[in-house]
Design a protein around this motif. Structure first.
Motif, PDB file in Angstrom:
ATOM      1  N   GLY A 191       0.840  -1.193   0.000  1.00 52.63           N
ATOM      2  CA  GLY A 191       0.000   0.000   0.000  1.00 52.63           C
ATOM      3  C   GLY A 191       0.872   1.239   0.000  1.00 52.63           C
ATOM      4  O   GLY A 191       2.110   1.147   0.007  1.00 52.63           O
ATOM      5  N   ALA A 192       0.245   2.397  -0.007  1.00 50.00           N
ATOM      6  CA  ALA A 192       0.990   3.642   0.103  1.00 50.00           C
ATOM      7  C   ALA A 192       1.565   3.753   1.515  1.00 50.00           C
ATOM      8  O   ALA A 192       1.000   3.205   2.470  1.00 50.00           O
ATOM      9  N   PRO A 193       2.677   4.454   1.679  1.00 49.57           N
ATOM     10  CA  PRO A 193       3.242   4.621   3.027  1.00 49.57           C
ATOM     11  C   PRO A 193       2.231   5.183   4.025  1.00 49.57           C
ATOM     12  O   PRO A 193       2.245   4.803   5.201  1.00 49.57           O
ATOM     13  N   SER A 194       1.343   6.028   3.557  1.00 51.45           N
ATOM     14  CA  SER A 194       0.355   6.637   4.452  1.00 51.45           C
ATOM     15  C   SER A 194      -0.680   5.642   4.966  1.00 51.45           C
ATOM     16  O   SER A 194      -1.421   5.941   5.908  1.00 51.45           O
ATOM     17  N   SER A 195      -0.753   4.465   4.349  1.00 50.84           N
ATOM     18  CA  SER A 195      -1.743   3.471   4.753  1.00 50.84           C
ATOM     19  C   SER A 195      -1.185   2.431   5.722  1.00 50.84           C
ATOM     20  O   SER A 195      -1.873   1.477   6.076  1.00 50.84           O
ATOM     21  N   ALA A 196       0.055   2.608   6.167  1.00 54.96           N
ATOM     22  CA  ALA A 196       0.718   1.595   6.980  1.00 54.96           C
ATOM     23  C   ALA A 196      -0.054   1.266   8.249  1.00 54.96           C
ATOM     24  O   ALA A 196      -0.262   0.091   8.585  1.00 54.96           O
ATOM     25  N   ASP A 197      -0.482   2.279   8.988  1.00 59.68           N
ATOM     26  CA  ASP A 197      -1.210   2.019  10.239  1.00 59.68           C
ATOM     27  C   ASP A 197      -2.529   1.313   9.964  1.00 59.68           C
ATOM     28  O   ASP A 197      -2.944   0.425  10.722  1.00 59.68           O
ATOM     29  N   TYR A 198      -3.179   1.721   8.900  1.00 60.97           N
ATOM     30  CA  TYR A 198      -4.455   1.104   8.525  1.00 60.97           C
ATOM     31  C   TYR A 198      -4.267  -0.380   8.216  1.00 60.97           C
ATOM     32  O   TYR A 198      -5.048  -1.231   8.666  1.00 60.97           O
TER      33      TYR A 198
END
Length: 318
Positions: A191-198
């Motif tokens: 995924g995109a780096p911004s989606s890591a926590d999700y």
């Protein structure tokens, strides 16, 4: 015929329709006659409809639409949830007031749909909604849930596997990640780096897609991955091959690659949808609803969904 009072005005209800194939701008909310349930059918008062890439893909142009048996004017959307409000002759197992969910091919975004009571495909079916599953969530299960189930079966994911899932945060990915975890597998999700926590919340170990993906996976999983599902395109297929995963343990849902199995909801085993609903009711499967829209904002909802960067599912409220 058994029937509850309808919520329509003078036998009319709303439906999203299109007179030309194309993008979100061709979608319109119209007043249409309320359909009637014939023998062997039930009519459902729809309360929620889930969107899928399939919805706008198959109505984008005439050639694609013809492959799905669609002609103009056409409806829109396939996944729905609501309650039975009319039962046709010869139907058993359903009664007015029963909560149901299922599929009505390219006609689900409407106040009312009529489906076969014994239908077994996403094009034309109804299933009882278990207690503990709300309508918005039930309206997300049919296409994406079945597709994820079929993808896991195609590569036979089990407790000894480390599986690489491309597009792990998308509409199918949210199911695939959790189902793989339920099966006991370790999951690496792109995924995109911004989606890591999700992705971590879903149960996946996140890894950024793009150039260098194979090296990042090697660093995360020195022992290697054993299976892969590409839920977005072909990047994960190529990376999985580079990592030594055999073709018979790789599958795709959105592209065709020679030697690699393509999975879709039509390949899901009988009972897969009921199993998904049961897992949701038991709290073992969570379906993130990214956003919901009133039917009057259907164009905006489709624009967002078609952007392919939604975390979870988009739902239309009716």
């Amino acid at each position: 015929m058994r029937e509850q009072g309808t919520r329509s005005s003078a036998g009319q209800g709303r439906a999203v329709q299109l007179d030309a194939f194309g993008g979100p701008d061709v979608l319109a909310v119209r007043e249409v006659p309320v359909p009637q349930a014939g023998p062997g059918q039930v009519r459902v008062r729809v309360t929620a409809a889930g969107l899928n890439p399939m919805d706008w893909f198959m109505t984008a142009d005439a050639e694609t639409a013809a492959r799905f048996g669609l002609s103009l004017p056409a409806g829109f959307g396939t996944d729905y949830a609501g309650a039975v409000d009319q039962v046709g002759e010869g139907v058993s197992g359903f009664a007015p007031g029963d909560r149901v969910f299922g599929g009505a091919l390219s006609r689900a975004v409407a106040d009312y749909v009529v489906v076969d009571a014994d239908g077994g495909t996403a094009a034309n079916e109804a299933h009882h909604t278990p207690d503990g599953v709300d309508d918005r969530v039930a309206a997300t299960l049919t296409i994406a849930g079945r597709t994820a189930s079929a993808a896991l079966a195609a590569v036979a994911v089990g407790p000894d596997d480390t599986v690489l899932i491309g597009g792990a945060g998308g509409g199918v990915g949210v199911f695939a990640v959790q189902l793989a975890r339920i099966a006991g597998a370790r999951v690496i999700g792109t995924g995109a780096p911004s989606s890591a926590d999700y992705l971590r919340e879903l149960g996946a170990e996140p890894v950024a897609y793009g150039d260098g993906l194979a090296d990042r996976v090697r660093a995360l999983v020195p022992g290697g991955v054993t299976a892969a599902m590409d839920l977005h395109g072909v990047e994960t297929v190529h990376v999985a091959r580079e990592l030594g995963v055999p073709d018979d343990r790789i599958c795709t849902i959105a592209a065709q690659v020679d030697g690699v199995t393509g999975a879709n909801g039509a390949n899901a085993v009988p009972g897969a949808l009921e199993e998904l609903a049961r897992l949701v009711a038991e709290g073992r499967l969570r379906v993130p609803v990214a956003e919901s829209f009133p039917v009057e904002r259907i164009r905006r909802a489709v624009e967002i969904q078609a952007g392919r960067h939604v975390r979870g599912k988009i739902v239309i409220d009716l």
